[in-house]
Design an enzyme around this catalytic site. Structure first.
Site, mmCIF file in Angstrom:
data_model
loop_
_atom_site.group_PDB
_atom_site.id
_atom_site.type_symbol
_atom_site.label_atom_id
_atom_site.label_comp_id
_atom_site.label_asym_id
_atom_site.label_seq_id
_atom_site.Cartn_x
_atom_site.Cartn_y
_atom_site.Cartn_z
ATOM 1 N N LYS A 62 0.832 -1.204 0.000
ATOM 2 C CA LYS A 62 0.000 0.000 0.000
ATOM 3 C C LYS A 62 0.864 1.251 0.000
ATOM 4 C CE LYS A 62 -1.779 2.325 3.566
ATOM 5 N NZ LYS A 62 -2.670 3.180 4.379
ATOM 6 N N ASN A 63 1.923 1.256 0.814
ATOM 7 C CA ASN A 63 2.735 2.460 0.982
ATOM 8 C C ASN A 63 3.601 2.771 -0.236
ATOM 9 O OD1 ASN A 63 1.636 2.869 3.481
ATOM 10 N ND2 ASN A 63 3.374 2.066 4.631
ATOM 11 N N ARG A 98 -4.525 10.912 4.323
ATOM 12 C CA ARG A 98 -3.402 11.836 4.351
ATOM 13 C C ARG A 98 -2.558 11.789 3.078
ATOM 14 N NH1 ARG A 98 -2.019 14.340 8.676
ATOM 15 N NH2 ARG A 98 0.041 14.628 7.795
ATOM 16 N N CYS A 154 -5.427 8.939 9.593
ATOM 17 C CA CYS A 154 -5.340 8.272 10.895
ATOM 18 C C CYS A 154 -5.106 9.263 12.030
ATOM 19 C CB CYS A 154 -4.197 7.261 10.906
ATOM 20 S SG CYS A 154 -4.640 5.646 10.285
ATOM 21 N N ARG A 168 1.330 14.687 12.792
ATOM 22 C CA ARG A 168 1.841 14.360 11.466
ATOM 23 C C ARG A 168 1.738 15.565 10.532
ATOM 24 N NH1 ARG A 168 -0.889 8.641 9.954
ATOM 25 N NH2 ARG A 168 0.977 8.312 8.735
ATOM 26 N N PRO A 169 2.422 16.666 10.837
ATOM 27 C CA PRO A 169 2.245 17.898 10.080
ATOM 28 C C PRO A 169 2.819 17.807 8.671
ATOM 29 C CG PRO A 169 4.053 18.141 11.618
ATOM 30 C CD PRO A 169 3.439 16.805 11.892
ATOM 31 N N ASP A 223 5.024 0.798 11.877
ATOM 32 C CA ASP A 223 3.784 0.169 11.411
ATOM 33 C C ASP A 223 3.640 -1.286 11.866
ATOM 34 O OD1 ASP A 223 2.845 2.429 10.234
ATOM 35 O OD2 ASP A 223 3.225 1.821 8.170
ATOM 36 N N ARG A 250 -8.540 -0.481 4.935
ATOM 37 C CA ARG A 250 -7.665 0.521 4.333
ATOM 38 C C ARG A 250 -6.299 -0.053 3.998
ATOM 39 N NH1 ARG A 250 -6.348 4.741 7.924
ATOM 40 N NH2 ARG A 250 -5.160 5.422 6.115
#
Length: 429
Positions: A22-23, A102, A126, A131-132, A316, A408
């Site tokens: 996915k990533n 995101r 999430c 998580r800016p 993760d 997801r």
């Protein structure tokens, strides 16, 4: 809303095919915006996040066709996406779409690089810390973009196109590296990205971009050099296997006992996690078909782990390891260094009878002899699968609620586990 019911106590035996990552799939799909020609991606997992990104890209005028497995393909081969961004009709990514995921914020990079403008909503996703996106914006400003914030939107402009420059990230950021990489491919001149993320998914995206005509070297190391080109062309690329999915199923086997072949898994993508499992007393064997994981009778030994950027232990997999250590013979310590607020699964694991104490960013897990099934609630993607792992080993029935988090990031989870002997089923209300 769907739920998952598990009756624990069944060992896992058989084969679990590992899906595409996915990533890597998400930034690869976004990279399709960089060219007028068609990008073909193979081994794309069927996930809620992938479907959501298809809708977001469609909003920009991207035409995406999906093909399922062809006759003769193995099961879980993944889908093939044909991504054509010949006509970008809109450079705005609206709040109602970006707020759900995101990673969709990353469209700002190819839109800015190719169209010289973008208006993208600040992201959601999430609930694991802030998580800016400040480092992503910093990277684009280094490449000459003029950026402002207007009514919750990041407005980016580069009328004459982006210009190559030095980008030195103050801390390792996967998101920032993806954005810098995509933006720099079409920038004039050379871009040097220092303190870049070394994750395999970054290297996979760079490999695909190079197939499309980009000139990138050093991906997978802390320094990436990008020689800008005028335009990119179409290409075909296969998404690498999902190391987080592979690690998750390895821990499920370790938790329940049994013997499972993780088909297509690549050990070099998750060596740190495999080393931790070996320390815990799990048998790991790398072979031509992937990774074989087994635990037959032996107890689990406690471990001490800190999460870290690749090649360290992945954040993760932190929740999954914590679920596993609940059954270890002794006390384990897990320190989370990447994201704040990523221990939301602790109170849910306690419902099984787990004994976990928190001190800042460190969790101490005191092993217990047995767990008891319970109704639990998923809070985020990785936390939700830790509850499944605990449920597989718990006595009696577990009901996992809010499983849309699971959908997801895990393709056909209950199908893959039940094929190996787990008693697990999805209940649709």
């Amino acid at each position: 809303m769907d739920r998952i019911r598990i009756t624990g106590g069944h060992k896992l035996n058989g084969t679990i095919p590992i899906s595409g990552a996915k990533n890597a799939a998400l930034p690869l799909m976004i990279a399709g915006l960089l060219t007028e020609e068609t990008l073909i991606l193979d081994n794309v997992p069927r996930l809620a996040d992938v479907a959501q990104l298809q809708r977001i890209l469609g909003n920009h005028g991207v035409d995406i066709t999906a093909q399922g497995k062809r006759v003769g393909d193995r099961a879980y081969q993944g889908q093939t996406l044909h991504i054509s961004a010949a006509d970008v009709i809109d450079t705005t990514a609206p709040y109602e779409l970006v707020s759900r995921m995101r990673a969709s914020f990353w469209v700002i990079a190819p839109l800015l690089a190719r169209m010289h403008e973008a208006r993208v909503s600040l992201p959601g996703g999430c609930a694991i810390g802030t998580r800016p996106v400040d480092l992503l914006i910093m990277a684009l400003e280094q490449l000459g973009a003029d950026i402002s914030i207007d009514a919750g939107y990041v407005v980016a402009k580069a009328p004459g196109g982006l210009k190559g420059n030095a980008i030195d990230f103050p801390k390792v950021t996967v998101s920032g590296t993806h954005v810098a990489l995509m933006a720099a491919t079409l920038a004039r001149g050379t871009t040097v990205i220092d303190n870049a993320a070394c994750e395999p998914e970054v290297a996979d995206v760079a490999a695909c971009l190079n197939k499309m005509g980009a000139r990138i070297s050093g991906a997978g190391t802390p320094r990436i050099v990008v020689e800008g080109v005028d335009q990119l062309h179409g290409a075909r690329h296969t998404v690498l296997p999902d190391r987080i999915e592979a690690g998750t199923y390895a821990m499920a086997v370790a938790m329940t006992g049994g013997d499972v072949q993780l088909l297509g898994a690549r050990s070099e993508l998750l060596q740190s996690a495999l080393d931790v499992l070996t320390q815990a007393g799990v048998e790991i064997a790398v072979n031509g078909d992937g990774i074989r994981v087994a635990r037959n009778g032996a107890g689990l030994r406690p471990v001490t782990v800190s999460t870290a950027p690749f090649p360290g232990f992945p954040t993760d997999l932190q929740a999954q390891l914590m679920a596993l250590m609940v059954n270890a013979e002794g006390s384990s310590r897990i320190t989370e260094t990447i994201f704040e607020n990523r221990f939301m699964h602790v109170q849910e694991l306690a419902r099984f009878g787990a004994r976990i104490s928190l001190d800042g960013e460190t969790a101490t897990i005191h092993g217990v002899d047995r767990l008891r099934g319970a109704p639990v609630m998923a809070t985020d993607l990785r936390a939700s699968v830790s509850l499944v792992i605990a449920g597989l080993a718990a006595e009696g029935e577990t009901m996992v609620n809010r499983v849309y988090h699971l959908d997801r990031g895990f393709e056909r989870l209950e199908e893959k586990l039940s094929a190996c002997g787990a008693s697990i089923q999805r209940i649709s209300d």
